[in-house]
Write a protein that holds these residues in place. Structure first.
Motif, PDB file in Angstrom:
ATOM      1  N   ARG A  31     -40.931 149.507  65.504  1.00 39.11           N
ATOM      2  CA  ARG A  31     -40.736 149.525  66.949  1.00 39.11           C
ATOM      3  C   ARG A  31     -39.619 150.460  67.384  1.00 39.11           C
ATOM      4  O   ARG A  31     -39.526 150.817  68.559  1.00 39.11           O
ATOM      5  CB  ARG A  31     -40.448 148.106  67.456  1.00 39.11           C
ATOM      6  N   ILE A  32     -38.744 150.858  66.454  1.00 38.43           N
ATOM      7  CA  ILE A  32     -37.585 151.681  66.807  1.00 38.43           C
ATOM      8  C   ILE A  32     -37.684 153.092  66.231  1.00 38.43           C
ATOM      9  O   ILE A  32     -37.357 154.074  66.904  1.00 38.43           O
ATOM     10  CB  ILE A  32     -36.289 151.002  66.317  1.00 38.43           C
ATOM     11  N   ILE A 235     -39.278 139.988  67.913  1.00 39.01           N
ATOM     12  CA  ILE A 235     -39.894 138.830  68.540  1.00 39.01           C
ATOM     13  C   ILE A 235     -41.228 139.229  69.157  1.00 39.01           C
ATOM     14  O   ILE A 235     -41.339 140.283  69.787  1.00 39.01           O
ATOM     15  CB  ILE A 235     -38.960 138.223  69.612  1.00 39.01           C
ATOM     16  N   GLY A 236     -42.255 138.430  68.895  1.00 35.85           N
ATOM     17  CA  GLY A 236     -43.555 138.649  69.508  1.00 35.85           C
ATOM     18  C   GLY A 236     -43.638 137.856  70.806  1.00 35.85           C
ATOM     19  O   GLY A 236     -43.971 136.666  70.798  1.00 35.85           O
ATOM     20  N   ILE A 237     -43.307 138.497  71.916  1.00 33.63           N
ATOM     21  CA  ILE A 237     -43.215 137.791  73.194  1.00 33.63           C
ATOM     22  C   ILE A 237     -44.589 137.292  73.645  1.00 33.63           C
ATOM     23  O   ILE A 237     -44.773 136.127  73.983  1.00 33.63           O
ATOM     24  CB  ILE A 237     -42.589 138.714  74.259  1.00 33.63           C
ATOM     25  N   SER A 243     -44.124 143.039  72.179  1.00 31.05           N
ATOM     26  CA  SER A 243     -43.141 142.682  71.159  1.00 31.05           C
ATOM     27  C   SER A 243     -41.874 143.493  71.381  1.00 31.05           C
ATOM     28  O   SER A 243     -41.897 144.565  71.992  1.00 31.05           O
ATOM     29  CB  SER A 243     -43.692 142.933  69.752  1.00 31.05           C
ATOM     30  N   PHE A 244     -40.757 142.993  70.850  1.00 32.16           N
ATOM     31  CA  PHE A 244     -39.459 143.608  71.107  1.00 32.16           C
ATOM     32  C   PHE A 244     -38.598 143.485  69.862  1.00 32.16           C
ATOM     33  O   PHE A 244     -38.612 142.466  69.174  1.00 32.16           O
ATOM     34  CB  PHE A 244     -38.786 142.901  72.292  1.00 32.16           C
TER      35      PHE A 244
END
Length: 324
Positions: A31-32, A235-237, A243-244
């Motif tokens: 993600r980053i 975290i899978g919102i 997700s974040f």
């Protein structure tokens, strides 16, 4: 493109095995660190698979470049491949972990599996004579061993950078105390030919995966002997939609820190009776290194658009790729 979107659509991944040590922080990495995957300029890609044979071509229009990749699958768990680029020819042989290879001998009973990878990089420079060419060949060899509780990897490499030969020997180990908790460590030694210098190092790491109020989360951290501390959270919102991730980096020797943030937003809108998978990726950090990427899979072509830059220069570097 379709396979790629299926992979990134996963929120917090829960493998049945602890996985390699270097993947303890993988959920935050995807993600980053996509900023490193953005290919600047305009390019076209072609991917074809026929039987056990694979072919991929990537051609840049602005700036001009090319990359050809051919491969063949053998017996379902072995792969032969070659990558041709203007500056280098790369050869690779990989066999995925299989219990058919020495299964059970190294511990773990029937669940014990052996895998490996061999990489050879040859510079494409006609001005280099044969003797110098041999010296400038890069090689990387890896052996992996997996059981239902652990994953270990031994690596030897010789990488030619500039006029210096860098050699490395390393070992990593990761153990799953529980399906949700993994611990691991890394040991390595680097040798720089010609200077006589050698550097030894190591690190430890841990990862915990859990679920609270129906929301999946991942907490992990690593620390090496040089004082570099890294803590990540994912975290899978909204499952398979939003997700974040965050990553905190601290160098304890000079007290320099950085916090990075990344998110993925996945969607599947229906346009003209066709489902169009879309993945939007965003990242930033406390140094204002920003990036945006958008992947779209249409029935005709895959489209990847990305840009990155510091502060207000977000659109200074951009890339557009069409894949067929």
């Amino acid at each position: 493109m379709k396979d790629y979107l299926q992979i990134v659509a996963e929120e917090i991944h829960y493998p049945p095995l602890p996985g390699p040590y270097h993947e303890l922080t993988k959920d935050a990495q995807i993600r980053i660190d996509f900023i490193e995957e953005i290919q600047t300029g305009i390019s076209l890609s072609l991917d074809k698979k026929k039987g056990d044979n694979n072919f991929s071509a990537n051609c840049g229009l602005m700036p001009m470049f090319y990359r050809l990749e051919v491969g063949r699958d053998i017996n379902g768990n072995q792969k032969l491949g070659a990558i041709i680029q203007p500056e280098k020819l790369e050869l690779n042989y990989n066999f995925s972990p299989s219990k058919l290879l020495f299964g059970g001998i190294l511990g773990g009973g029937k669940s014990s599996r052996i895998g490996g990878d061999l990489y050879v990089g040859v510079p494409m420079n006609p001005q280099i004579n044969f003797e110098k060419l041999i010296k400038k060949i890069s090689t990387v060899g890896t052996i992996t061993h997996e059981t239902s509780k652990s994953s270990s990897e031994f690596k030897l490499s010789k990488i030619y950078m500039g006029d210096i030969d860098h050699r490395l020997a390393g070992f990593t180990f990761c153990y799953g105390l529980r399906p949700s908790l993994s611990l691991g460590f890394e040991l390595y030694c680097k040798f720089i030919q010609g200077s006589g210098a050698s550097i030894g190092g190591g690190s430890i790491g841990a990862r915990y995966r859990g679920k609270a109020m129906g929301i999946q989360y991942d907490l992990s951290g690593t620390c090496n002997i040089f004082g570099d501390l890294q803590l990540t959270s994912s975290i899978g919102i909204i499952p398979n939609k939003l997700s974040f991730s965050t990553r905190f980096n601290l160098n304890t020797s000079n007290i320099i820190s950085n916090i990075q943030f990344g998110t993925r937003i996945n969607g599947n809108p229906v346009i003209a009776n066709h489902e169009i998978p879309i993945c939007l990726k965003l990242r930033t950090d406390t140094n204002f290194e920003n990036a945006i990427a958008l992947d779209i899979d249409t029935p005709f072509t895959g489209i990847s658009i990305g840009c990155f830059g510091k502060k207000s220069d977000l659109f200074k570097n951009y890339g557009i790729n069409f894949s067929f």
